[in-house]
Design an enzyme around this catalytic site. Structure first.
Site, PDB file in Angstrom:
ATOM      1  N   HIS A  39      60.365  48.347 101.070  1.00  6.67           N
ATOM      2  CA  HIS A  39      59.723  49.605 100.526  1.00  6.67           C
ATOM      3  C   HIS A  39      59.533  49.625  98.952  1.00  6.67           C
ATOM      4  O   HIS A  39      60.342  48.814  98.476  1.00  6.67           O
ATOM      5  CB  HIS A  39      61.004  50.639 100.819  1.00  6.67           C
ATOM      6  CG  HIS A  39      60.516  51.830 100.331  1.00  6.67           C
ATOM      7  ND1 HIS A  39      60.567  52.432  99.027  1.00  6.67           N
ATOM      8  CD2 HIS A  39      59.963  53.096 101.270  1.00  6.67           C
ATOM      9  CE1 HIS A  39      60.056  53.899  99.110  1.00  6.67           C
ATOM     10  NE2 HIS A  39      59.910  54.137 100.205  1.00  6.67           N
TER      11      HIS A  39
ATOM     12  N   LEU B 173      61.915  57.690 108.481  1.00  7.11           N
ATOM     13  CA  LEU B 173      61.135  57.064 107.394  1.00  7.11           C
ATOM     14  C   LEU B 173      61.971  56.734 106.165  1.00  7.11           C
ATOM     15  O   LEU B 173      62.528  57.680 105.386  1.00  7.11           O
ATOM     16  CB  LEU B 173      59.814  57.508 107.048  1.00  7.11           C
ATOM     17  CG  LEU B 173      58.953  56.972 105.993  1.00  7.11           C
ATOM     18  CD1 LEU B 173      58.445  55.818 106.433  1.00  7.11           C
ATOM     19  CD2 LEU B 173      57.925  58.023 105.255  1.00  7.11           C
ATOM     20  N   ASP B 174      61.932  55.415 105.928  1.00  2.00           N
ATOM     21  CA  ASP B 174      62.687  55.141 104.502  1.00  2.00           C
ATOM     22  C   ASP B 174      64.214  55.366 104.518  1.00  2.00           C
ATOM     23  O   ASP B 174      64.799  55.556 103.427  1.00  2.00           O
ATOM     24  CB  ASP B 174      61.832  55.660 103.224  1.00  2.00           C
ATOM     25  CG  ASP B 174      60.344  55.302 103.185  1.00  2.00           C
ATOM     26  OD1 ASP B 174      60.160  54.350 103.737  1.00  2.00           O
ATOM     27  OD2 ASP B 174      59.815  55.821 102.340  1.00  2.00           O
ATOM     28  N   GLU B 175      64.843  55.667 105.433  1.00  2.00           N
ATOM     29  CA  GLU B 175      66.136  55.942 105.771  1.00  2.00           C
ATOM     30  C   GLU B 175      67.097  55.057 106.554  1.00  2.00           C
ATOM     31  O   GLU B 175      68.191  55.245 106.747  1.00  2.00           O
ATOM     32  CB  GLU B 175      66.117  57.447 106.209  1.00  2.00           C
ATOM     33  CG  GLU B 175      65.810  58.475 105.289  1.00  2.00           C
ATOM     34  CD  GLU B 175      66.521  58.657 104.108  1.00  2.00           C
ATOM     35  OE1 GLU B 175      67.833  58.217 104.112  1.00  2.00           O
ATOM     36  OE2 GLU B 175      66.308  58.898 103.080  1.00  2.00           O
TER      37      GLU B 175
END
Lengths: 275, 275, 275, 275
Positions: free
Chosen positions: A183, A218-220
Site C-alpha cells: 500500500h 480494501l486496505d484493511e
C-alpha cells in the site's frame, strides 16, 4: 524444517509439541511462541535441525493439539507466486531480479498486467507475462480471466505489486490469506487515493508504506510490515512519490521474505510476525 | 514470573523445561529460544502467567537440565542499581527521573561520582550521592573506596553512566557480568579517546553509541544495544557531541530496560537479547 | 540549472554570486551554502528556475570569485557511468534496473567484470559487458586493460559495485574524485576483509554500509552516505551478509542519486552533501 | 547572529539580502533558502559570524525586501517558555532536566498543571508551578486563568507537554504560532482519542509521535517533527503507550531545539524546517 502452529491456548501446549519433536529426535534450533491473551490464541514457530517424515509428524502433533489447530510443516519446498501489476515497475523489477538470482525465496510463476508495459521486462527474465486488460470488460469477467490464468499456475501467494485495480470480495474468497499487497502509504494514514498529494498538503515529515494481506475490505487486511522514510519541506509531490517508491520496494521485499520463511501467522485481522 | 536458562545444547531441552512448567500448571505467555550452534549453547526465556514456589520449581528444572545449566527465576522483585558518574549529566538525569517516577524497572540505591558536581541533582531526587575523588589516590585505593560503598548497597547492577575513569580488571572481577557501560561511540569504530573529533575529521554521516557489559578488556565486553543518529557536514565537533549524548541516553535507557526485564543472556563475549 | 561552487571563504561571496544570477534574471529555487571554518572553505549549490548561456554565466561568476574557485554548471545533461563488478549481483542489478527504466539519473555506458558471470544479465539489459580477467596478468596490465575500455566510453563516474580487486594509486590518479565505491561495512568499523565474520564474532547489534569516493588509500576516501540495519543474536554470518547486501544496494543507490544531482562537493578527505 | 526572513518570492532576493549582509561586513557561515513554488513564497535563514546593530540591519533589510516581508533577527537571547501539563511526566521531566542543566536552549519560566501532581517535581527544580484546575470552571474561565498566569511570565512559546484539555480557538488567537503540542500519534493516523488502543487493534508495526504548532483546529496545525518506533505483535496496549512516551519525549525535544534555534518557519498550514 519449520513447524508453524496456531490454536486456542491452553496449559501444556509447548510441552506437548516439543515432546513430540524430542521423540522424533529433532533438535530445536529456534523457537518463538506468542499467546494473544485478548483472543486466547496460541502461536508457535519452531525451526528444527533436520527433516522428519511429514505425515507421521503431523499426525503425532495433531494427536496432542486442540481440534482447531492449524498445523503447517515446511520442508523447504520453494513457494510459487504470481505477481499482478499495472504500470509502476519498481516492486516488480525488484521481485524479478531476486527471482532471477534465486534469492527471492520463491519462484515467480507468472506476471499478470492490466497493461502490456511489462511484457518486455518479463521476457528479459524469461517469466511468463499475461496481459489482461480491464477495458471493455466488467469487473466480474476481468477477474475471472485473472483467476483462470492463476489456476493454471497454482501459486501459493499472489503479490499485488502496485496493481491499481480494486479486486472484489468474490475474488478474494478464492485466495484467502494468500494475497499480499503493498500500500502506497503508512496505513492507516492517507488511506485512499492520492496519498502523496495529501501528505504534501499536510506537510508531513515522514512518509511510509505498508505491506499487508488483502481481505474483503480494501486496505484493511492484516499488516505484515511497515516502514517510513523522512521527507522535508523541499520535497515536491513527485519527490515524495519517488521516495515512496523506494520504501515500497523495500517493505514489500521484507514482507515477502517474512512470509516465504513462514514467519507470519494470521489470526482475524492481525499478524504475528516471528522475525 | 520469568524463567531464564542457559546450558549446553541437547535434544529435548524445550520439552523437558516446558514439561516441568506444565506439571506446575504454569501457562506460557511468551517463549523465546535460541541455539548458538557455533558454541553448542542453548538459551531460553519463558514468561509464565503466575508465580510458583521458587525453590521447588528450580529443583525440578535442575533435575531435567544438564549439570552446567544457569537457571534464573525472576519473581518480579525490583533490581537494585548503583550509578557511577563523572561530569556529564545526560545519562544520570535520565536514570534519576525514571527512578523518581518508578518507571526505571529498578531502584537507584546510590550514585558515586569522582567529582562532586552531581551531589546537588541527587539530593533533589533524594538519592544518596558519594563523592570519591580519584585525586591523590592510586587506582587501587580509589577503586577500593568505590567497592566499599558498593558493598554497603549490594546493587544487582553497576551502571557506568559516563564514568570516565578506566576501572582495573581487579575491580571487574568483583562484579562479573554486572557492570553496564555506555560507550561514546558506535563500537568498534572509534574506540578510545575523542571519538567525536575522530568522527568529525573522518566526515562520517552517522554517529552512534553502544551499551555493553564491561569485562576486563576496555570497550570489548558483550554488546547489549547499539543505536545511531545521522549527522551531516554542518555538524561541528560540539554538535556531534550533543547529538551523541542524545543517542547515548536513549541507548542506555533501552539497554537497562532489556537487562532489568531479564531479556539479556551473556555467554562468552556475546549477548542473546530476547526482545 | 544547477550551479555548484567551492573556493576559499571571504565576506560577500553569496552576494556576489546571487548578484550575477539576479542580473541574468535567474530565480533561485533552492540554495544551500556551507562554510567549513576549520578549512576556511566556502561551498554553495544553487538551483535556478531556467537555463542561461553557460559560457557567459561561468565567465561572469569567475569574475567575482577568488582565483581558486571550482565552478560547475549542470544543464541537466545526463551523466555517463561505468560499473566495475566481480561476482555479487545486488548492486549491479539495482543499477541496471534503474538505468533500464530511466530513473538512475545517469546512463550506464558499460559494465566491466573480472569474472564473466554478469555477461548474461548485462545482455538482457542491452548494456555492453567487458570481461577482463585479473588472472595471468600483473596488476599493472590488468588495470591498463580496464583503463583502455574506460577511455573508450569516457564515463563521468566509475562505480565499483562490489568490485573485489584493490586498485592501485596509479589507477586512481586517472580518475580523481570520480570513482565511487560501496564498502561492505560501516566504516571505519571493520575495515578490511571479512567484516561480517568480524561483526558476528563481536556480537554487534547493527551492521552498515558506506558509499565513498575512492582515493589512493583503501577505504579511506570521502564518505558520501552511510546507513545501518539492525541485527540480532539470531543472525548467522550468512544472514548478516544478506542483510548487509540489502543495505549496500540502498546506500549505493542513495549516494549515486546525490552525486548525479550535483549535491556532493568534495574537499580534502570530506564531503559536503547538500541534500 | 541568525536572520530569518519570509516574503513573497521574486528574482534577486538572495542577492539583495546577502548584499546588505556584505555591506555590514557580516560573513555568512550557513545559509538555507527555499522557495515554495505552489505558494510563490520565499524563505531564508542566514547564520552570520558576528552581531550587528539590530535596528539598522533590520531597516536596511526591509528597504530591499517586499512590503510583506517577515524579518526576524536573533541575537542569541534565550527564549522563554511556559509548559502546560496534566498527569504524564515524561515530556515535562525531559524539559525540566534540560532547563536545569542549561541545555534546553530556552528558559522555563513556569509550569501550569490542571492537576497538582507536578508541583513536587517543579519545586525540586525551582521552577514556579501553578495549579489551575479545570473542575468547577467553564472552559472560558479556566482558560482565562491560564492566560492570566501566562501574561505574567510573557513566554515566547507555550509548550503543551501532554496537556490533555482541548483549548478553544479563542485561547489560540492569543498566542498565534507560539503554541507547540506533542501529539500522541503519528498524525494523521489515529487522530483523536485512544490512539494506542486503535493501533493495537489494527496490529500496526510502527507507532509514532508528532510535534506541531497548534492552530484553531485540533491536531491540524503545522507539523514540526515526526518520529516513529517499531512495535510488534508482542506489544500490549500498555507496552505501546510506554514506547509511545519514549518517542514523544524524543520528538518534542527535537522540535523544541529546532524552534529555539530559529530553524522553523511557518506559512499557512506547513512548516519550512532548515535543519
Amino acid at each position: 524444517m519449520i513447524v508453524v502452529i496456531q490454536c486456542k491456548d491452553q496449559v501444556g501446549l509447548v510441552a506437548a509439541i516439543s515432546g513430540v519433536l524430542a521423540e522424533e529426535r529433532l533438535n530445536i534450533v529456534s523457537l518463538r511462541e506468542h499467546v494473544d491473551s485478548t483472543e486466547n490464541r496460541f502461536f508457535i514457530r519452531v525451526e528444527v535441525d533436520r527433516e522428519a517424515p511429514m505425515a507421521r509428524l503431523e499426525a503425532r502433533l495433531r494427536a496432542v493439539l486442540p481440534i482447531d489447530a492449524v498445523v503447517s510443516i515446511n520442508l523447504g519446498t520453494e513457494k510459487k507466486i504470481a505477481v499482478l501489476v499495472t504500470k509502476e515497475y519498481h516492486c516488480l523489477a525488484d521481485i524479478l531480479v531476486r527471482h532471477h538470482f534465486q534469492t527471492l525465496g520463491a519462484s515467480v510463476t507468472c506476471v499478470i498486467g492490466n497493461y502490456p508495459v511489462f511484457e518486455d521486462i518479463c521476457r528479459r527474465f524469461e517469466v511468463p507475462f499475461s496481459h489482461i486488460s480491464h477495458q471493455d470488460l466488467d469487473k466480474e469477467r476481468f477477474e475471472q480471466k485473472i483467476i483462470d490464468v492463476l489456476l493454471g499456475y497454482q501459486p501459493d501467494y499472489i503479490v499485488l505489486a502496485k496493481f491499481m485495480r480494486i479486486l472484489s470480495p468474490v475474488f478474494m474468497t478464492n485466495f484467502p490469506s494468500r494475497i499480499i499487497n503493498i500500500h502506497h502509504s503508512f496505513l492507516p494514514a492517507f488511506a485512499g487515493a492520492n496519498p502523496y498529494r495529501q501528505a504534501f498538503e499536510r506537510g508531513v515529515k515522514l512518509i511510509g508504506a505498508t505491506a499487508h494481506f488483502v481481505t474483503e475490505e480494501l486496505d484493511e487486511g492484516p499488516i505484515i510490515a511497515q516502514q517510513i522514510v523522512p521527507v522535508t519541506h523541499s520535497f515536491s509531490v513527485p519527490d515524495m512519490v519517488k521516495a515512496g517508491k523506494e520504501v515500497e520496494s523495500a517493505v514489500l521485499a521484507r514482507a515477502l521474505r517474512l512470509v516465504f520463511e513462514d514467519r507470519v501467522l494470521v489470526y482475524k485481522n492481525k499478524t504475528v510476525v516471528f522475525e
